[in-house]
Motif scaffolding. Structure first.
Motif: not given
Length: 210
Positions: A1-8, A49-53, A74-84, A104-107
């Protein structure tokens, strides 16, 4: 079963391989309410990437006053962290768990690899950038053109939207910090809003009626 946040994240529905890689590259971590996820001026080693909360993203001025810029769900990430992270810059924001949350922390290296090998992941980044840019424009507009009572009501409505409840557990001190204003101003405006039937005040909580 895939994680719920995938649907976002619509982009993931188009690539099973990208879904598998995201889980392979990512490390899951949980945070309690109020726990700091990223401090200002810290080195950005992973993209969240936020998966819950819900995550609250803030910035501090030279007088150490904080202001909420936006919330991550859920399903969102911080674009300022992304760019930084992409440009090897230190964090310009502070991220705090608003409620019990999971990320979900991705290097940075693996996130860049996803972008290179799966161009549609870049659509995700651009979509986030567009949403965050609009929210930051709203913050600028509110600070520059709106009266404090309008800002306060908008703030409470956004809190209710994010939490999914019109019962908000907030102190006057917390509200004043997040709106970068004085506590006495918040207390005065809340009392006026209560007289107008917009809120119902209780100890350390309020019910939004507007």
């Amino acid at each position: 079963m895939e994680p719920v946040f995938f649907e976002y994240i619509p982009e993931l529905s188009k690539s099973p391989e990208m879904r598998e890689l995201l889980l392979e590259y990512g490390t899951t971590r949980s945070y309690e309410p109020g726990e700091v996820i990223l401090e200002e001026h810290a080195r950005i080693r992973a993209i969240p990437i936020v998966t819950k909360g819900t995550i609250k993203v803030m910035q501090t001025d030279d007088d150490y006053r904080e202001m909420v810029l936006y919330y991550l769900q859920p399903g969102e990430s911080c674009i300022m962290s992304f760019l930084g992270g992409m440009h090897d810059e230190k964090s310009k924001i502070r991220a705090v768990a608003e409620e019990r949350s999971e990320l979900l922390l991705v290097s940075v290296e693996n996130m860049m690899k996803l972008i290179r090998e799966h161009p549609m992941w870049l659509n995700y980044v651009f979509r986030l950038y567009h949403k965050r840019f609009e929210e930051l424009l709203e913050v600028v507009n509110a600070v520059s053109f709106k009266k404090m009572d309008e800002r306060l009501l908008a703030y409470l409505q956004r809190k209710a939207e994010v939490s999914g409840s019109r019962v908000l557990y907030l102190t006057h001190e917390q509200i004043s910090i997040e709106l970068a204003t004085a506590r006495v101003v918040v207390s005065r405006l809340l009392k006026q809003m209560e007289k107008e039937g917009l809120v119902e005040l209780h100890r350390n909580k309020l019910i939004l009626r507007a």
